[in-house]
Design a protein around this motif. Structure first.
Motif, PDB file in Angstrom:
ATOM      1  N   GLY A 122      -2.031  -3.939  -0.313  1.00 49.16           N
ATOM      2  CA  GLY A 122      -0.864  -2.968   0.173  1.00 49.16           C
ATOM      3  C   GLY A 122      -1.158  -2.467   1.495  1.00 49.16           C
ATOM      4  O   GLY A 122      -2.190  -2.540   1.968  1.00 49.16           O
ATOM      5  N   THR A 123       0.076  -1.917   2.096  1.00 46.86           N
ATOM      6  CA  THR A 123      -0.010  -1.549   3.121  1.00 46.86           C
ATOM      7  C   THR A 123       1.066  -0.258   3.272  1.00 46.86           C
ATOM      8  O   THR A 123       2.081  -0.465   2.731  1.00 46.86           O
ATOM      9  N   GLY A 124       0.679   0.917   3.456  1.00 52.54           N
ATOM     10  CA  GLY A 124       1.444   2.092   3.212  1.00 52.54           C
ATOM     11  C   GLY A 124       1.649   2.792   4.589  1.00 52.54           C
ATOM     12  O   GLY A 124       0.576   3.068   5.175  1.00 52.54           O
ATOM     13  N   ARG A 156       5.623  -8.738   7.696  1.00 58.28           N
ATOM     14  CA  ARG A 156       5.202  -7.439   8.102  1.00 58.28           C
ATOM     15  C   ARG A 156       4.465  -7.389   9.027  1.00 58.28           C
ATOM     16  O   ARG A 156       3.482  -7.462   9.268  1.00 58.28           O
ATOM     17  N   ARG A 168      -4.347   0.633   4.560  1.00 62.70           N
ATOM     18  CA  ARG A 168      -4.318  -0.521   3.990  1.00 62.70           C
ATOM     19  C   ARG A 168      -5.184  -0.487   2.651  1.00 62.70           C
ATOM     20  O   ARG A 168      -6.200   0.308   2.740  1.00 62.70           O
ATOM     21  N   MET A 169      -4.779  -1.169   1.694  1.00 63.69           N
ATOM     22  CA  MET A 169      -5.355  -0.875   0.346  1.00 63.69           C
ATOM     23  C   MET A 169      -5.742  -2.265  -0.219  1.00 63.69           C
ATOM     24  O   MET A 169      -4.937  -3.353   0.002  1.00 63.69           O
ATOM     25  N   ARG A 186      -3.190 -12.437   6.275  1.00 59.04           N
ATOM     26  CA  ARG A 186      -3.268 -11.252   6.669  1.00 59.04           C
ATOM     27  C   ARG A 186      -3.905 -11.416   8.218  1.00 59.04           C
ATOM     28  O   ARG A 186      -4.626 -12.394   8.326  1.00 59.04           O
TER      29      ARG A 186
END
Lengths: 151, 151, 151, 151
Positions: free
Chosen positions: C144-146, B101, C130-131, B130
């Motif tokens: 996570g990435t939203g 991603r 980013r989480m 990452r």
């Protein structure tokens, strides 16, 4: 100006004046709001790993991103009430990739690679496209999902 | 063979014998299990859109993928009880990107681009890295997350 | 109205009037433009697989999405010249998740789960957060990435 | 034991003994190596935002993850030379979500939601599934892509 004429001009411009697309040999072979298509031929310079002789993952991502951006652009132009070079250029300058997911399914081997794209979200601010890459034997090489800014 | 020596050999091989990395000018500048780093200089051939003079999204994805693969490879070698060229080569041949991603945060402008990567999952079959890309002014250009097959 | 007061009201509303957050026990414990935080306690009803006694992947995704949305909302309010309930509500109604990537790193085990979020893109139309999720022992459970629509 | 019989048992077990699936009302309605399906009905407790009355994004992610995991499980069992409860259980215990991307296309409104999934990568260690969620009117609510550990 007719939409067909504008699409023709854009294909010519993108195929002949975008440095990185030319470096990789990426060609837009279908520019359409329903489904767009990119093709490129195998070239040794696109190899990631010389021992395995497969495409670099970045080549695949580049082709998926271009295919997604192409179908997004066709949809943006499709919505215009009036098509002029100035309006088209202004609209296209707002398009940008926000994020791209690439799923590498099989080693990138083949003589020719075909990437198709279609839109799954067609908003006024954000569009989302899904892409698939096959080789000339019909083997699925990769899938992709891209989110694009459009307005 | 010492790990340092093997890392040195791999940096040389990857920087000088991977066709697509050479085409783009991607250089591994740090090969380390904690944090790896890729650098590349601006070059007009990397331009996506000639009117905006920004990097093609595929260039960014290529650099992120290489940075992620590099830190994954360093970790795979780090776990080896014995380091020989044959064992190392066999292990590295199993590494492949499953999915990637890329989050494009700012237009890709700058004179030099620096991509760093670290591991967030270090499994025996699958690893996740990452990545972050900045330009020489420290501006964040992109983030990435990559899932890699390792065994 | 002060920003602090508005943040207080929003925490109360989101913690007490959002049905699905209440069902899962998700609590906003920090509502801040730099870094927001969600916490929730282990509960047997959140189990995905009863044989392994680990959280359902959907619980993790829910908590990450909320954490990302919270830091996005704090930033949207942060940019307001004037804070009134009506303006705030109108702005928040435009926020929506466009896409979310969740990386599951370790089995979801623990007594309490802490999700932190920070913004990596802070645009007028689209924001990206980013989480990270840890348990009470500090073990990384997920990242996570939203991508969120904000305007 | 026949594959059909095992599939029947698994549907019953997953529909009746998985706490979080039961909490959300998620039901496996098709368990098949080609295409699997999950359905669930609207319920006020699944609301994310009470003002907009739409599903919480985490509900959608939960359903997509389950749908992907179901088609992955069907494929794992499909490859078994011999199907016994012990072998099946051992194989299924190795399945886990590595990462999940959810694309939210339209607000989650409807009376019933149908999630279908199919496999795009069917490896011995890692599988990748693509999912789609529609409501009872056939409106696309969300798409998803999930990467799963299988061996």
């Amino acid at each position: 100006m007719q939409q067909d004429e504008m699409f023709e001009q854009l294909i010519n411009f993108w195929n002949n004046s975008m440095p990185f697309n030319q470096l990789l040999g990426l060609k837009i072979t279908r520019f359409d709001a329903q489904k767009s298509e990119i093709r490129f031929a195998w070239d040794d310079k696109l190899i990631g790993n010389p021992m395995q002789k497969i495409l670099h993952g970045g080549v695949t991502a580049s082709a998926l991103d271009l295919a997604g951006g192409t179908v997004v652009a066709a949809n943006v132009i499709n919505k215009l009430a009036e098509i002029t070079p100035a309006i088209t250029q202004q609209c296209l300058s707002k398009i940008g990739t926000i994020d791209l997911r690439t799923d590498y399914l099989r080693p990138g081997r083949g003589e020719e690679f075909i990437v198709t794209s279609h839109l799954i979200r067609n908003g006024s601010k954000v569009a989302v496209a899904r892409m698939e890459m096959h080789n000339e034997l019909g083997e699925h090489i990769a899938f992709g999902t891209g989110t694009y800014m459009v307005g």
